[in-house]
Design a protein around this motif. Sequence first.
Motif, PDB file in Angstrom:
ATOM      1  N   GLU A 302       0.827  -1.210   0.000  1.00  0.00           N
ATOM      2  CA  GLU A 302       0.000   0.000   0.000  1.00  0.00           C
ATOM      3  C   GLU A 302       0.858   1.255   0.000  1.00  0.00           C
ATOM      4  O   GLU A 302       0.546   2.249  -0.660  1.00  0.00           O
ATOM      5  CB  GLU A 302      -0.932   0.010   1.215  1.00  0.00           C
ATOM      6  CG  GLU A 302      -1.971  -1.106   1.210  1.00  0.00           C
ATOM      7  CD  GLU A 302      -1.482  -2.345   1.936  1.00  0.00           C
ATOM      8  OE1 GLU A 302      -0.237  -2.507   2.070  1.00  0.00           O
ATOM      9  OE2 GLU A 302      -2.325  -3.148   2.337  1.00  0.00           O
ATOM     10  N   ARG A 307      -1.641  -2.024  -6.059  1.00  0.00           N
ATOM     11  CA  ARG A 307      -3.027  -2.430  -5.829  1.00  0.00           C
ATOM     12  C   ARG A 307      -3.017  -3.787  -5.142  1.00  0.00           C
ATOM     13  O   ARG A 307      -2.468  -4.765  -5.647  1.00  0.00           O
ATOM     14  CB  ARG A 307      -3.780  -2.511  -7.154  1.00  0.00           C
ATOM     15  CG  ARG A 307      -3.901  -1.183  -7.866  1.00  0.00           C
ATOM     16  CD  ARG A 307      -4.687  -1.310  -9.143  1.00  0.00           C
ATOM     17  NE  ARG A 307      -6.070  -1.700  -8.888  1.00  0.00           N
ATOM     18  CZ  ARG A 307      -6.980  -1.899  -9.835  1.00  0.00           C
ATOM     19  NH1 ARG A 307      -6.633  -1.763 -11.113  1.00  0.00           N
ATOM     20  NH2 ARG A 307      -8.214  -2.252  -9.528  1.00  0.00           N
ATOM     21  N   VAL A 308      -3.618  -3.856  -3.969  1.00  0.00           N
ATOM     22  CA  VAL A 308      -3.600  -5.076  -3.163  1.00  0.00           C
ATOM     23  C   VAL A 308      -4.902  -5.843  -3.394  1.00  0.00           C
ATOM     24  O   VAL A 308      -5.993  -5.314  -3.147  1.00  0.00           O
ATOM     25  CB  VAL A 308      -3.442  -4.741  -1.665  1.00  0.00           C
ATOM     26  CG1 VAL A 308      -3.413  -6.023  -0.837  1.00  0.00           C
ATOM     27  CG2 VAL A 308      -2.172  -3.927  -1.447  1.00  0.00           C
ATOM     28  N   PRO A 309      -4.824  -7.088  -3.862  1.00  0.00           N
ATOM     29  CA  PRO A 309      -6.051  -7.858  -4.101  1.00  0.00           C
ATOM     30  C   PRO A 309      -6.715  -8.241  -2.784  1.00  0.00           C
ATOM     31  O   PRO A 309      -6.044  -8.426  -1.768  1.00  0.00           O
ATOM     32  CB  PRO A 309      -5.546  -9.083  -4.863  1.00  0.00           C
ATOM     33  CG  PRO A 309      -4.120  -9.241  -4.436  1.00  0.00           C
ATOM     34  CD  PRO A 309      -3.614  -7.846  -4.213  1.00  0.00           C
ATOM     35  N   SER A 310      -8.012  -8.354  -2.813  1.00  0.00           N
ATOM     36  CA  SER A 310      -8.748  -8.734  -1.607  1.00  0.00           C
ATOM     37  C   SER A 310      -8.511 -10.200  -1.292  1.00  0.00           C
ATOM     38  O   SER A 310      -8.158 -11.011  -2.166  1.00  0.00           O
ATOM     39  CB  SER A 310     -10.245  -8.490  -1.817  1.00  0.00           C
ATOM     40  OG  SER A 310     -10.750  -9.351  -2.820  1.00  0.00           O
ATOM     41  N   ASP A 311      -8.733 -10.565  -0.019  1.00  0.00           N
ATOM     42  CA  ASP A 311      -8.583 -11.961   0.385  1.00  0.00           C
ATOM     43  C   ASP A 311      -9.541 -12.859  -0.388  1.00  0.00           C
ATOM     44  O   ASP A 311      -9.204 -13.993  -0.753  1.00  0.00           O
ATOM     45  CB  ASP A 311      -8.832 -12.098   1.885  1.00  0.00           C
ATOM     46  CG  ASP A 311      -7.742 -11.433   2.706  1.00  0.00           C
ATOM     47  OD1 ASP A 311      -6.626 -11.221   2.159  1.00  0.00           O
ATOM     48  OD2 ASP A 311      -7.997 -11.111   3.884  1.00  0.00           O
ATOM     49  N   LYS A 312     -10.745 -12.356  -0.630  1.00  0.00           N
ATOM     50  CA  LYS A 312     -11.742 -13.141  -1.367  1.00  0.00           C
ATOM     51  C   LYS A 312     -11.253 -13.465  -2.768  1.00  0.00           C
ATOM     52  O   LYS A 312     -11.394 -14.599  -3.246  1.00  0.00           O
ATOM     53  CB  LYS A 312     -13.058 -12.369  -1.428  1.00  0.00           C
ATOM     54  CG  LYS A 312     -14.178 -13.105  -2.128  1.00  0.00           C
ATOM     55  CD  LYS A 312     -15.456 -12.279  -2.109  1.00  0.00           C
ATOM     56  CE  LYS A 312     -16.584 -13.020  -2.838  1.00  0.00           C
ATOM     57  NZ  LYS A 312     -17.839 -12.223  -2.826  1.00  0.00           N
ATOM     58  N   ARG A 313     -10.650 -12.466  -3.416  1.00  0.00           N
ATOM     59  CA  ARG A 313     -10.141 -12.695  -4.769  1.00  0.00           C
ATOM     60  C   ARG A 313      -9.016 -13.703  -4.755  1.00  0.00           C
ATOM     61  O   ARG A 313      -8.923 -14.581  -5.623  1.00  0.00           O
ATOM     62  CB  ARG A 313      -9.677 -11.377  -5.389  1.00  0.00           C
ATOM     63  CG  ARG A 313      -9.031 -11.543  -6.765  1.00  0.00           C
ATOM     64  CD  ARG A 313      -8.572 -10.210  -7.316  1.00  0.00           C
ATOM     65  NE  ARG A 313      -7.786 -10.374  -8.527  1.00  0.00           N
ATOM     66  CZ  ARG A 313      -8.296 -10.571  -9.731  1.00  0.00           C
ATOM     67  NH1 ARG A 313      -9.609 -10.648  -9.887  1.00  0.00           N
ATOM     68  NH2 ARG A 313      -7.504 -10.704 -10.779  1.00  0.00           N
ATOM     69  N   ARG A 315      -8.490 -16.098  -2.604  1.00  0.00           N
ATOM     70  CA  ARG A 315      -9.030 -17.446  -2.371  1.00  0.00           C
ATOM     71  C   ARG A 315      -9.631 -18.012  -3.648  1.00  0.00           C
ATOM     72  O   ARG A 315      -9.482 -19.202  -3.946  1.00  0.00           O
ATOM     73  CB  ARG A 315     -10.069 -17.406  -1.249  1.00  0.00           C
ATOM     74  CG  ARG A 315      -9.476 -17.188   0.131  1.00  0.00           C
ATOM     75  CD  ARG A 315     -10.500 -17.512   1.216  1.00  0.00           C
ATOM     76  NE  ARG A 315     -11.673 -16.652   1.121  1.00  0.00           N
ATOM     77  CZ  ARG A 315     -11.799 -15.490   1.787  1.00  0.00           C
ATOM     78  NH1 ARG A 315     -10.808 -15.077   2.571  1.00  0.00           N
ATOM     79  NH2 ARG A 315     -12.891 -14.756   1.674  1.00  0.00           N
ATOM     80  N   ARG A 316     -10.299 -17.162  -4.420  1.00  0.00           N
ATOM     81  CA  ARG A 316     -10.906 -17.629  -5.663  1.00  0.00           C
ATOM     82  C   ARG A 316      -9.842 -18.063  -6.668  1.00  0.00           C
ATOM     83  O   ARG A 316      -9.992 -19.085  -7.361  1.00  0.00           O
ATOM     84  CB  ARG A 316     -11.777 -16.523  -6.259  1.00  0.00           C
ATOM     85  CG  ARG A 316     -12.565 -16.981  -7.492  1.00  0.00           C
ATOM     86  CD  ARG A 316     -13.631 -15.975  -7.886  1.00  0.00           C
ATOM     87  NE  ARG A 316     -13.066 -14.719  -8.321  1.00  0.00           N
ATOM     88  CZ  ARG A 316     -13.180 -13.568  -7.656  1.00  0.00           C
ATOM     89  NH1 ARG A 316     -13.864 -13.540  -6.498  1.00  0.00           N
ATOM     90  NH2 ARG A 316     -12.638 -12.468  -8.109  1.00  0.00           N
TER      91      ARG A 316
END
Length: 328
Positions: A302, A307-313, A315-316
Motif C-alpha cells: 500500500e 493495488r492489493v487484491p482482496s482476500d476473497k479474490r 481465495r478464488r
Amino acid sequence: MTSPTGAELRRGPFTAGERVQLTDPKGRMHTIALAPGKQFHTHRGYLAHDDLIGAPDGSTIKNTAGVEYLALRPLLADYVMSMPRGAAVIYPKDASQIVMMADMFPGAVVVEAGVGSGALSMSLLRAVGETGRLHSFERREDFAEIAKANAREYFGADHPAWTVTVGDLVEALPRTVENGSIDRVVLDMLAPWECLDVVADALAPGGVLLCYVATATQLSKVAEAMRDADLFTEPQAWETLVRGWHLEGLAVRPQHRMHGHTGFLITTRRLAPGVTPPLRKRRPGKGYVTGEEATEQDWTPEAIGERVPSDKRVRRVVRSVTDTSPLA
C-alpha cells in the motif's frame, strides 16, 4: 544593428564571428566560429573560413582533399549540446517539454533557479521574448558567468529580458520580485521542496511551478511537499524518452541508441490565497520517508502504491489453480 535577441543572426549569409555547423559525408558534425583568414583542419585536408563567409545558409563546401561538407547555422538544440559547460545542461527534449507544459508565453515573467550552463535559460528567453522577464538565480558565480557568456554568444548581445542573480533562491527571491507578480517558476535543484514557501509567495494565482529532478526519491519528496503545503493543485509528473529512427530505403527501423532517462518533470499550479485544494478522491499513498526513517511497516504494498487484491479474490484464484477435479 544587431537585435539584442539575435534575430538577425538566424538568417541571411554567413558572417564573420558567427558559429557554423559542418557535417561531413559520414554525418559527423563540427562547429566552428568563422574568422577571416583562418582554416578548419582535419586529418583529411582543410577548408578556408573565407570560403564560407558571405555564403548562404545551407551551402556545401569542399576541403583541399575533396571532402564535401554541408554548412548550416546550428539550431538552438545543436548549440546547447556543443557550447562550453560548467554544469550539466538540461537536454533539448526536456527543455521543449518545460516550455510547453509550463505554458511559457511572450511577455511572461518567469523565475528560474539553477542556471547551470544556461541551456534552459536560452529556451526560456526565446519563449518570453523582449517584452517578458526572466529572473534567474544561481548559487555559484562561476556557473552564472559561463551561462551569461553562452547566452551572449548565441544572441549576439546580453538579452534585455534577462537578469541573473548569484545567491540562494530562498534568500534572494523575496528581495528581487514582488509577491504575486510571477507567472511561471522553474526549479532545477537538488532540494526544490525547501523553496516552496517563497515560490508560493512569488507566484500569481494560477501560476505554474515546474521542478526538474533527477531521481525518483527527489520526485517523491517534492510531490509530497507540494501536497502538504496546501497551496498548490495536485502535482503531475512524467519523463520523456526519445528514440530516433534509421531511414535508409526499405530499412526503416528504430535506432539502437536512444535518449533515455535524463530527469523527471513535475508540475503544479498556485491556488488563490485562502483557497485549500479539494479533497482527493483517490486514497493517497503513505508520505515520503527517508531511508533512515523507514521501518518495515513503511515498506508495504500500500505504501508504494501497489493495488492489493482482496482476500476473497486470492481465495478464488487459489481454488481455480488447485482445482484438479476431472472434467464433466
